[in-house]
Design an enzyme around this catalytic site. Structure first.
Site, PDB file in Angstrom:
ATOM      1  N   ASP A  66      50.608  35.822  41.583  1.00  0.00           N
ATOM      2  CA  ASP A  66      51.116  37.149  41.926  1.00  0.00           C
ATOM      3  C   ASP A  66      50.534  37.684  43.224  1.00  0.00           C
ATOM      4  O   ASP A  66      49.570  37.125  43.770  1.00  0.00           O
ATOM      5  CB  ASP A  66      50.835  38.129  40.772  1.00  0.00           C
ATOM      6  CG  ASP A  66      49.437  37.970  40.170  1.00  0.00           C
ATOM      7  OD1 ASP A  66      48.525  37.529  40.893  1.00  0.00           O
ATOM      8  OD2 ASP A  66      49.263  38.273  38.984  1.00  0.00           O
ATOM      9  N   ASN A 135      44.759  44.049  28.331  1.00  0.00           N
ATOM     10  CA  ASN A 135      45.965  44.494  27.619  1.00  0.00           C
ATOM     11  C   ASN A 135      46.874  43.324  27.230  1.00  0.00           C
ATOM     12  O   ASN A 135      47.995  43.535  26.788  1.00  0.00           O
ATOM     13  CB  ASN A 135      46.744  45.502  28.476  1.00  0.00           C
ATOM     14  CG  ASN A 135      47.294  44.885  29.761  1.00  0.00           C
ATOM     15  OD1 ASN A 135      47.092  43.699  30.023  1.00  0.00           O
ATOM     16  ND2 ASN A 135      47.984  45.673  30.551  1.00  0.00           N
ATOM     17  N   HIS A 137      47.994  40.900  29.306  1.00  0.00           N
ATOM     18  CA  HIS A 137      48.903  40.368  30.336  1.00  0.00           C
ATOM     19  C   HIS A 137      48.435  39.015  30.859  1.00  0.00           C
ATOM     20  O   HIS A 137      47.245  38.692  30.825  1.00  0.00           O
ATOM     21  CB  HIS A 137      49.151  41.372  31.475  1.00  0.00           C
ATOM     22  CG  HIS A 137      48.030  41.574  32.432  1.00  0.00           C
ATOM     23  ND1 HIS A 137      47.885  42.729  33.183  1.00  0.00           N
ATOM     24  CD2 HIS A 137      46.989  40.775  32.819  1.00  0.00           C
ATOM     25  CE1 HIS A 137      46.839  42.627  33.963  1.00  0.00           C
ATOM     26  NE2 HIS A 137      46.267  41.456  33.754  1.00  0.00           N
ATOM     27  N   GLU A 142      53.066  42.603  32.261  1.00  0.00           N
ATOM     28  CA  GLU A 142      52.464  43.641  31.436  1.00  0.00           C
ATOM     29  C   GLU A 142      53.094  43.642  30.042  1.00  0.00           C
ATOM     30  O   GLU A 142      54.168  43.056  29.840  1.00  0.00           O
ATOM     31  CB  GLU A 142      52.668  44.998  32.123  1.00  0.00           C
ATOM     32  CG  GLU A 142      52.051  45.085  33.523  1.00  0.00           C
ATOM     33  CD  GLU A 142      50.524  45.226  33.517  1.00  0.00           C
ATOM     34  OE1 GLU A 142      49.856  44.628  32.639  1.00  0.00           O
ATOM     35  OE2 GLU A 142      49.998  45.935  34.402  1.00  0.00           O
TER      36      GLU A 142
HETATM   37  P1  PGA Z   1      39.900  39.930  35.519  1.00  0.00           P
HETATM   38  O1  PGA Z   1      41.489  40.009  35.447  1.00  0.00           O
HETATM   39  O2  PGA Z   1      39.552  38.489  35.654  1.00  0.00           O
HETATM   40  O3  PGA Z   1      39.569  40.732  36.746  1.00  0.00           O
HETATM   41  O4  PGA Z   1      39.388  40.521  34.259  1.00  0.00           O
HETATM   42  C1  PGA Z   1      42.192  39.161  34.598  1.00  0.00           C
HETATM   43  C2  PGA Z   1      43.645  39.558  34.606  1.00  0.00           C
HETATM   44  O5  PGA Z   1      43.946  40.763  34.665  1.00  0.00           O
HETATM   45  O6  PGA Z   1      44.489  38.662  34.558  1.00  0.00           O
END
Ligand code: PGA
Length: 259
Positions: A66, A135, A137, A142
């Site tokens: 992304d 969450n 994702h 999302e």
């Molecule tokens: P993080 O993000 O490694 O900064 O916790 C993971 C994600 O949101 O995919």
């Protein structure tokens, strides 16, 4: 789903790096799907170290999951910049084959379609690396993202914007949209490797591995993928009901086969 539980975050990172190294050693022209986020920084540091010890990336093609809409490749908070600083500047990957969606494309919807096409032209992804949002994702898919989604523009949730707030100077600077590979795009990878560390991920890990297959936890879609490995430290594995079973099957995160 293979669930590998390691004692510490360092051990989990080493284990995940070992799986990536094995993939590109066995197939020097492998196509890797890459991820960003705080969890991946020590993993990329480990890959840089493995490169210094001889691991070659020269034949590898990569596609990141992304990029934020509106940020150009040189924006300090763009994932283009993140990837250069964390990995690409330190290894021998051919930059022409290291792809990210262009967040500053004039037409981001066309860019998403073009990106999906580039993955297909490269022959698909051999190993897709994934982080996990608290969450649930994966990529920026999302909660309630279609499990059939392809690369497209997604609106970020407030919780994701808050989680990424630390990287931006002002709250208002945190982008509201991203181009992300879709859930179905991710599921087409021949293998997936999800790395999650720390207690903040424990609930999302349990929902992904043992919860219902549901768009409310997009990572649960990996239950339908035939070759997903989940690498966890003990803190991230804390809420798994069958943790003892996973450790019995994969003692110390090893990939035991029937002997
Ligand atoms: P993080 O993000 O490694 O900064 O916790 C993971 C994600 O949101 O995919």
């Amino acid at each position: 789903m293979k669930v590998l539980i390691l004692d510490t975050a360092e051990a989990a990172i080493s284990r995940a790096a070992g799986i990536i190294a094995q993939t590109i050693t066995q197939k020097p022209r492998a196509v890797l799907g890459l991820a960003t986020g705080g969890t991946m920084l020590p993993l990329y540091a480990r890959l840089c170290q493995l490169h210094a010890e001889g691991l070659r990336f020269a034949g590898v093609t990569s596609f990141n999951l992304d990029e934020y809409v509106g940020l150009g490749a040189d924006h300090p908070c763009s994932y283009h910049r993140y990837m250069r600083a964390a990995l690409f500047d330190h290894i021998d990957i051919d930059r022409a084959r290291a792809h990210l969606p262009k967040g500053d494309a004039r037409d981001v919807h066309c860019e998403a379609i073009r990106y999906e096409g580039r993955i297909a032209e490269a022959g698909g992804i051999d190993l897709q690396l994934l982080g996990l949002g608290s969450n649930g994702h994966i990529g920026f898919n999302e909660p309630t993202s279609s499990l059939g989604s392809r690369t497209r523009v997604k609106t970020l949730t407030e919780s994701t914007r808050q989680a990424n707030r630390i990287y931006f100077e002002r709250e208002a600077d945190v982008p509201r949209f991203a181009i992300t590979m879709g859930v179905a795009t991710i599921l087409e990878a021949r293998a997936c490797l999800l790395l999650a560390t720390g207690p903040a991920k424990a609930q999302a890990v349990a929902a992904m591995v043992e919860g219902a297959l549901s768009a409310i936890c997009p990572a649960s879609a990996l239950q339908q993928h035939p070759a997903t490995t989940v690498v966890l430290d003990r803190a991230a594995a804390r809420d798994l009901r069958l943790g003892a079973y996973y450790e019995h099957v994969h003692p110390e995160g090893q990939d035991r086969v029937l002997a």
